[in-house]
Design an enzyme around this catalytic site. Structure first.
Site, PDB file in Angstrom:
ATOM      1  N   ARG A 241     -13.095  11.196 111.162  1.00 11.93           N
ATOM      2  CA  ARG A 241     -14.731  11.072 110.908  1.00 11.93           C
ATOM      3  C   ARG A 241     -15.135   9.873 111.791  1.00 11.93           C
ATOM      4  O   ARG A 241     -14.362   8.796 112.112  1.00 11.93           O
ATOM      5  CB  ARG A 241     -14.894  10.712 109.532  1.00 11.93           C
ATOM      6  CG  ARG A 241     -14.835  12.218 108.655  1.00 11.93           C
ATOM      7  CD  ARG A 241     -14.866  12.065 107.196  1.00 11.93           C
ATOM      8  NE  ARG A 241     -13.971  11.258 106.565  1.00 11.93           N
ATOM      9  CZ  ARG A 241     -14.119   9.920 106.216  1.00 11.93           C
ATOM     10  NH1 ARG A 241     -15.395   9.356 106.575  1.00 11.93           N
ATOM     11  NH2 ARG A 241     -13.264   9.338 105.714  1.00 11.93           N
TER      12      ARG A 241
ATOM     13  N   TYR B  75     -13.814  17.841 114.849  1.00  9.46           N
ATOM     14  CA  TYR B  75     -12.880  17.339 113.885  1.00  9.46           C
ATOM     15  C   TYR B  75     -13.303  17.326 112.412  1.00  9.46           C
ATOM     16  O   TYR B  75     -14.391  16.996 111.987  1.00  9.46           O
ATOM     17  CB  TYR B  75     -12.288  16.042 114.139  1.00  9.46           C
ATOM     18  CG  TYR B  75     -11.434  15.445 113.529  1.00  9.46           C
ATOM     19  CD1 TYR B  75     -10.128  15.791 114.196  1.00  9.46           C
ATOM     20  CD2 TYR B  75     -11.160  14.966 112.353  1.00  9.46           C
ATOM     21  CE1 TYR B  75      -8.732  15.788 113.581  1.00  9.46           C
ATOM     22  CE2 TYR B  75     -10.130  14.584 111.716  1.00  9.46           C
ATOM     23  CZ  TYR B  75      -8.775  15.186 112.140  1.00  9.46           C
ATOM     24  OH  TYR B  75      -7.790  14.862 111.324  1.00  9.46           O
TER      25      TYR B  75
ATOM     26  N   LYS C 140     -17.258  17.420 103.421  1.00  2.00           N
ATOM     27  CA  LYS C 140     -17.702  16.154 103.071  1.00  2.00           C
ATOM     28  C   LYS C 140     -19.344  16.304 103.290  1.00  2.00           C
ATOM     29  O   LYS C 140     -20.376  15.681 102.359  1.00  2.00           O
ATOM     30  CB  LYS C 140     -17.406  15.091 103.991  1.00  2.00           C
ATOM     31  CG  LYS C 140     -15.986  14.767 103.765  1.00  2.00           C
ATOM     32  CD  LYS C 140     -15.573  14.648 102.487  1.00  2.00           C
ATOM     33  CE  LYS C 140     -14.153  14.393 102.001  1.00  2.00           C
ATOM     34  NZ  LYS C 140     -13.155  13.918 102.708  1.00  2.00           N
TER      35      LYS C 140
ATOM     36  N   HIS D  61     -15.375  12.302  95.275  1.00  4.99           N
ATOM     37  CA  HIS D  61     -14.249  12.230  96.168  1.00  4.99           C
ATOM     38  C   HIS D  61     -13.188  12.279  95.244  1.00  4.99           C
ATOM     39  O   HIS D  61     -12.555  11.253  95.290  1.00  4.99           O
ATOM     40  CB  HIS D  61     -14.503  11.369  97.144  1.00  4.99           C
ATOM     41  CG  HIS D  61     -13.553  11.236  98.258  1.00  4.99           C
ATOM     42  ND1 HIS D  61     -13.467  10.311  99.073  1.00  4.99           N
ATOM     43  CD2 HIS D  61     -12.924  12.382  98.881  1.00  4.99           C
ATOM     44  CE1 HIS D  61     -12.453  10.509 100.036  1.00  4.99           C
ATOM     45  NE2 HIS D  61     -12.268  11.999  99.835  1.00  4.99           N
TER      46      HIS D  61
ATOM     47  N   SER E   1     -10.357   7.792 101.446  1.00  2.14           N
ATOM     48  CA  SER E   1      -9.477   8.636 102.583  1.00  2.14           C
ATOM     49  C   SER E   1      -8.186   8.107 102.646  1.00  2.14           C
ATOM     50  O   SER E   1      -7.969   6.887 102.763  1.00  2.14           O
ATOM     51  CB  SER E   1     -10.406   8.688 103.616  1.00  2.14           C
ATOM     52  OG  SER E   1     -11.641   9.236 103.277  1.00  2.14           O
TER      53      SER E   1
ATOM     54  N   CYS F 256      -5.641   7.576 100.981  1.00  4.78           N
ATOM     55  CA  CYS F 256      -5.105   6.710  99.730  1.00  4.78           C
ATOM     56  C   CYS F 256      -4.487   7.388  98.684  1.00  4.78           C
ATOM     57  O   CYS F 256      -4.238   6.873  97.721  1.00  4.78           O
ATOM     58  CB  CYS F 256      -5.943   5.713  99.255  1.00  4.78           C
ATOM     59  SG  CYS F 256      -6.763   4.626 100.388  1.00  4.78           S
TER      60      CYS F 256
ATOM     61  N   ASP G 148      -9.314  16.695  96.751  1.00  4.66           N
ATOM     62  CA  ASP G 148     -10.103  16.099  97.477  1.00  4.66           C
ATOM     63  C   ASP G 148     -11.683  15.828  97.026  1.00  4.66           C
ATOM     64  O   ASP G 148     -12.268  14.881  97.033  1.00  4.66           O
ATOM     65  CB  ASP G 148     -10.379  16.495  99.128  1.00  4.66           C
ATOM     66  CG  ASP G 148     -11.029  15.329  99.955  1.00  4.66           C
ATOM     67  OD1 ASP G 148     -10.320  14.399  99.984  1.00  4.66           O
ATOM     68  OD2 ASP G 148     -11.719  15.886 100.612  1.00  4.66           O
TER      69      ASP G 148
ATOM     70  N   ARG H  77      -3.726  16.409 110.712  1.00  3.62           N
ATOM     71  CA  ARG H  77      -3.911  17.104 109.509  1.00  3.62           C
ATOM     72  C   ARG H  77      -3.226  18.650 109.270  1.00  3.62           C
ATOM     73  O   ARG H  77      -3.174  19.005 110.569  1.00  3.62           O
ATOM     74  CB  ARG H  77      -5.422  17.376 109.173  1.00  3.62           C
ATOM     75  CG  ARG H  77      -6.149  16.120 109.281  1.00  3.62           C
ATOM     76  CD  ARG H  77      -6.662  15.599 107.634  1.00  3.62           C
ATOM     77  NE  ARG H  77      -6.992  14.048 107.522  1.00  3.62           N
ATOM     78  CZ  ARG H  77      -7.151  13.680 106.344  1.00  3.62           C
ATOM     79  NH1 ARG H  77      -7.309  14.316 105.235  1.00  3.62           N
ATOM     80  NH2 ARG H  77      -7.709  12.303 106.471  1.00  3.62           N
TER      81      ARG H  77
HETATM   82  P1  GTP Z   1      -7.776  12.379 102.442  1.00  3.67           P
HETATM   83  O1  GTP Z   1      -7.362  13.761 102.702  1.00  3.67           O
HETATM   84  O2  GTP Z   1      -8.243  11.481 103.735  1.00  3.67           O
HETATM   85  O3  GTP Z   1      -8.890  12.242 101.437  1.00  3.67           O
HETATM   86  O4  GTP Z   1      -6.637  11.460 101.959  1.00  3.67           O
HETATM   87  P2  GTP Z   1      -5.652  11.568 100.439  1.00  3.67           P
HETATM   88  O5  GTP Z   1      -6.438  10.520  99.453  1.00  3.67           O
HETATM   89  O6  GTP Z   1      -5.449  12.670 100.173  1.00  3.67           O
HETATM   90  O7  GTP Z   1      -4.390  10.807 100.966  1.00  3.67           O
HETATM   91  P3  GTP Z   1      -2.957  11.273 100.955  1.00  3.67           P
HETATM   92  O8  GTP Z   1      -2.561  11.853  99.527  1.00  3.67           O
HETATM   93  O9  GTP Z   1      -2.815  12.438 102.032  1.00  3.67           O
HETATM   94  O10 GTP Z   1      -1.840  10.168 101.561  1.00  3.67           O
HETATM   95  C1  GTP Z   1      -2.242   9.405 102.479  1.00  3.67           C
HETATM   96  C2  GTP Z   1      -1.086   8.500 102.883  1.00  3.67           C
HETATM   97  O11 GTP Z   1      -0.791   7.472 101.578  1.00  3.67           O
HETATM   98  C3  GTP Z   1       0.119   8.995 103.049  1.00  3.67           C
HETATM   99  O12 GTP Z   1       0.705   8.716 104.178  1.00  3.67           O
HETATM  100  C4  GTP Z   1       0.927   8.882 102.113  1.00  3.67           C
HETATM  101  O13 GTP Z   1       2.348   8.989 102.257  1.00  3.67           O
HETATM  102  C5  GTP Z   1       0.695   7.642 101.189  1.00  3.67           C
HETATM  103  N1  GTP Z   1       0.817   7.727  99.831  1.00  3.67           N
HETATM  104  C6  GTP Z   1       0.158   8.553  98.885  1.00  3.67           C
HETATM  105  N2  GTP Z   1       0.460   8.357  97.592  1.00  3.67           N
HETATM  106  C7  GTP Z   1       1.218   7.121  97.838  1.00  3.67           C
HETATM  107  C8  GTP Z   1       1.845   6.306  96.702  1.00  3.67           C
HETATM  108  O14 GTP Z   1       1.696   6.610  95.562  1.00  3.67           O
HETATM  109  N3  GTP Z   1       2.716   5.276  97.277  1.00  3.67           N
HETATM  110  C9  GTP Z   1       2.509   4.872  98.287  1.00  3.67           C
HETATM  111  N4  GTP Z   1       3.236   3.799  98.974  1.00  3.67           N
HETATM  112  N5  GTP Z   1       2.093   5.512  99.521  1.00  3.67           N
HETATM  113  C10 GTP Z   1       1.416   6.625  98.975  1.00  3.67           C
HETATM  114  C1  SPV Z   2     -11.402  12.411 104.211  1.00  8.60           C
HETATM  115  O1  SPV Z   2     -11.436  11.567 105.200  1.00  8.60           O
HETATM  116  O2  SPV Z   2     -11.314  11.988 103.209  1.00  8.60           O
HETATM  117  C2  SPV Z   2     -10.815  13.504 104.257  1.00  8.60           C
HETATM  118  C3  SPV Z   2     -10.812  14.186 105.718  1.00  8.60           C
HETATM  119  O3  SPV Z   2     -10.569  14.302 103.411  1.00  8.60           O
HETATM  120  S1  SPV Z   2     -12.176  14.934 106.402  1.00  8.60           S
HETATM  121  O4  SPV Z   2     -12.469  15.944 106.335  1.00  8.60           O
HETATM  122  O5  SPV Z   2     -12.274  14.398 107.986  1.00  8.60           O
HETATM  123  O6  SPV Z   2     -13.331  14.156 105.922  1.00  8.60           O
HETATM  124 MN    MN Z   3     -11.020  12.963 101.392  1.00  7.43          MN
END
Ligand code: GTP
Ligand code: SPV
Ligand code: MN
Length: 597
Positions: A70, A198, A207, A227, A249, A251, A278, A367
């Site tokens: 983004r 993207y 979003k 979110h 994002s 996290c 999400d 992704r």
């Molecule tokens: P978006 O799709 O961008 O909104 O991201 P998201 O909030 O769904 O994040 P996601 O679950 O994909 O995690 C992103 C990164 O954080 C990955 O590399 C995970 O491995 C890491 N991660 C997720 N949960 C944990 C946790 O409990 N501890 C740690 N240390 N890392 C974590």
């Molecule tokens: C985020 O960035 O929080 C996502 C991926 O979930 S995107 O669809 O690019 O916003």
């Molecule tokens: Mn997201």
């Protein structure tokens, strides 16, 4: 009699006149249509087939190397009054914005096909759902929207019935970062995006609609567009409670939404059900509780870090019928990313021969796009028209220091302050520097379609007589020790924290009161079987009064940046906590912190 599709037809005609496509295709969402588009994309290189034995139905898309995330600096909220967009958004006057972006759209689809995608965000028969139509010249966007939304004939029928829909116009344009804009016109329920193919820039249902336009609609109609993931936790007695959690994002939303309980919990009968990973739309029900749906039908998840130890459910669901974007590939053409224990890459995400010295094999924001139903923990309640009742709302971010593993807000208004004050280190999900601590209220900094001050007031407005609101919590999986490593094991073990949270909601878990909220005592969390030193346990749950005093001062500065529109209630909450910390500091004068502040 004019059909309610007249305005849609007129808009498509207008767009076609402006963009001059070679042909127009109305998407019906059928399997045949999907097969045809896939064949075309495999033929022209938009998609690359992956190993059909190990990953049947899976394809790889390589985006332009300057179009991988983004772009917050190119994202605008275009309201007539600048203050309605707020200091949290880039703003442009709607007349100027239309003129600027329409000039880029002029003739941009010459020789291309214009696809019309009618879609529904949320279960097709849910009163909470809302419809939209995306026009795009990208078949990759069509393929992703087919997975991420309820797309096609049924959505068109609902649009015809309701006569109201969000208009989204998208073109990949020239993929030139200097001619890239993501513009939102909430007063016109309109989105215009050009120059990017993207994710959040191009899949306009996500979003752009479900959060930026959605949050605007939610405020005027009395609900919340957030979110947040939605997860169901089933206890050994067979009762399922739902939690909604907002993390910025990359996290940990996808990971928490589909976590696998630690072995002891599994044996005792705990189960986890994924409703969404999400986005969450929540509305007060007749019973006073908040009821939530996941407006999406699929997951657009971060690939790097996904493995058997971190997120086995995700790994299982992406073995078939998945679109991968910007991952590396192995010698036998399997997808590969950093953190995957099996296989090794021979090509990187750009298609170059893999070379450690040139960077990672997968882009850090690579992704997967996959149907939600392929997740082993998929909750059938994801299709419930009325949604699921939310027991707890959880905020969280990447905070290497200060913020404890978990704490509970004292009441709704305090919880709104906790959400508003959220901070997190930036990630690769957006372009720009990574690892910089910034305030990201409710994880909505890049996604709230209006002034944050008004958004906080909207959140506060739910606290009304008769409301049975969820309790609000804050978690931090990302606290680091003096060795720079995460103190908390995270992932599946996070269920231990969720158990405490749900116990607080039911009145069965204990806590210690502190100026910043209720924190579990060392014996209030079930930590048996974890290799966590006594010192780490204490550090994870400690409230460093000196560090928090500085934090509250910083929060006050942040709140002040919203000027006179900020609700007084929020300032009062901030002052009350700051005052309580002041007295606490006076009674504990020893500043022995190594990592506070
Ligand atoms: P978006 O799709 O961008 O909104 O991201 P998201 O909030 O769904 O994040 P996601 O679950 O994909 O995690 C992103 C990164 O954080 C990955 O590399 C995970 O491995 C890491 N991660 C997720 N949960 C944990 C946790 O409990 N501890 C740690 N240390 N890392 C974590
Ligand atoms: C985020 O960035 O929080 C996502 C991926 O979930 S995107 O669809 O690019 O916003
Ligand atoms: Mn997201």
């Amino acid at each position: 009699m004019p059909s309610s599709l007249d305005s849609l037809n007129r808009w498509v005609d207008d767009v076609a006149r402006l963009t001059e496509p070679a042909e127009i295709h109305w998407c019906n969402g059928s399997d045949g249509e999907s097969r045809l588009l896939n064949e075309r994309m495999l033929a022209n290189g938009d998609l690359i087939a992956l190993n059909a034995q190990t990953h049947p139905g899976c394809t790889l898309h390589r985006s332009s190397p300057t179009d991988v995330a983004r772009v917050e600096h190119l994202t605008f909220i275009c309201t007539q009054n600048r203050d309605d967009a707020g200091p949290n958004n880039n703003w442009m006057d709607p007349v100027d914005a239309h003129a600027k972006i329409d000039a880029l759209f002029a003739g941009c689809m010459r020789g291309r096909t214009l696809y019309v995608i009618p879609y529904c965000m949320g279960p097709i028969d849910s009163p909470i759902s809302r419809c939209g139509v995306e026009i795009t010249d990208s078949p990759y966007v069509v393929a992703n929207m087919r997975i991420m939304t309820r797309m096609g004939a049924a959505a068109l029928t609902r649009i015809e019935r309701e006569g109201k829909f969000v208009k989204g116009l998208h073109s990949t344009g020239e993929l030139d970062p200097d001619k890239r804009f993501i513009m939102h016109f909430p007063e016109e329920l309109t989105i215009k995006s050009i120059g990017s193919g993207y994710g959040g820039n191009a899949l306009l249902g996500k979003k752009c609609h479900a959060l930026r336009i959605g949050s605007w609609q939610a405020r005027s109609e009395g609900w919340l567009a957030e979110h947040m993931l939605i997860v169901g936790i089933e206890n050994p007695a067979g009762e399922t409670r739902y939690i909604a959690a907002a993390f910025p994002s990359a996290c940990g939303k996808t990971n928490l939404a589909m976590l696998i309980p630690p072995e002891g919990y599994r044996k005792a009968g705990w189960k986890v059900w994924t409703v969404g990973d999400d986005i969450c739309w929540m509305t007060p029900g007749k019973d006073g509780r908040l009821w939530a749906i996941n407006p999406e039908a699929g997951y657009f998840g971060v690939a790097p870090g996904t493995d058997t130890t971190t997120n086995p459910n995700a790994l299982a669901m992406i073995q078939r019928d998945t679109i991968y974007t910007n991952v590396g590939v192995t010698a036998d053409n399997q997808p590969w990313w950093e953190g995957l224990s099996e296989g090794e890459p021979v090509k990187d995400w750009r298609g170059r021969e893999f070379d450690d010295a040139q960077g990672p094999a997968a882009h850090p924001n690579a992704r997967f796009t996959v149907s939600a139903r392929q997740c082993p923990s998929w909750s059938p309640m994801a299709e419930a028209a009325d949604g699921v009742p939310i027991s707890a709302i959880v905020f969280g971010g990447r905070r290497p220091s200060l913020v404890p593993l978990v704490f509970e807000a004292k009441d709704w208004a305090h919880g709104v302050l906790v959400g508003a004050a959220m901070g997190s280190e930036t990630t690769a999900a957006a372009t720009g520097a990574v690892g910089v601590l910034r305030r990201d209220s409710m994880a909505m900094k890049p996604f709230c379609g209006y002034n944050f001050a008004d958004y906080f007031a909207h959140w506060l407005s739910f606290d009304q007589p008769g409301a049975k609101l969820p309790k609000i919590f804050h978690v931090n999986w990302f606290r680091k020790g003096s060795d720079g490593k995460f103190l908390w094991p995270g992932f599946g073990e996070n269920l231990r924290v969720l158990e405490w949270i749900l116990g607080r909601c039911e009145g069965t878990s204990d806590a210690v009161e502190s100026p910043v909220g209720f924190v579990p005592g060392v014996n209030d969390l079930k930590l048996d079987g974890l290799a966590l030193s006594a010192a780490a346990r204490q550090e994870l749950l400690e409230v460093d009064m000196h560090g928090w005093r500085a934090e509250l001062a910083d929060i006050a500065r942040y709140l002040d940046s919203f000027g006179s529109r900020l609700p007084q209630r929020l300032k009062d909450e901030q002052r009350a906590i700051a005052a309580a910390l002041e007295s606490a500091v006076e009674s504990t004068p020893v500043a022995r912190r190594a990592n506070g502040g």
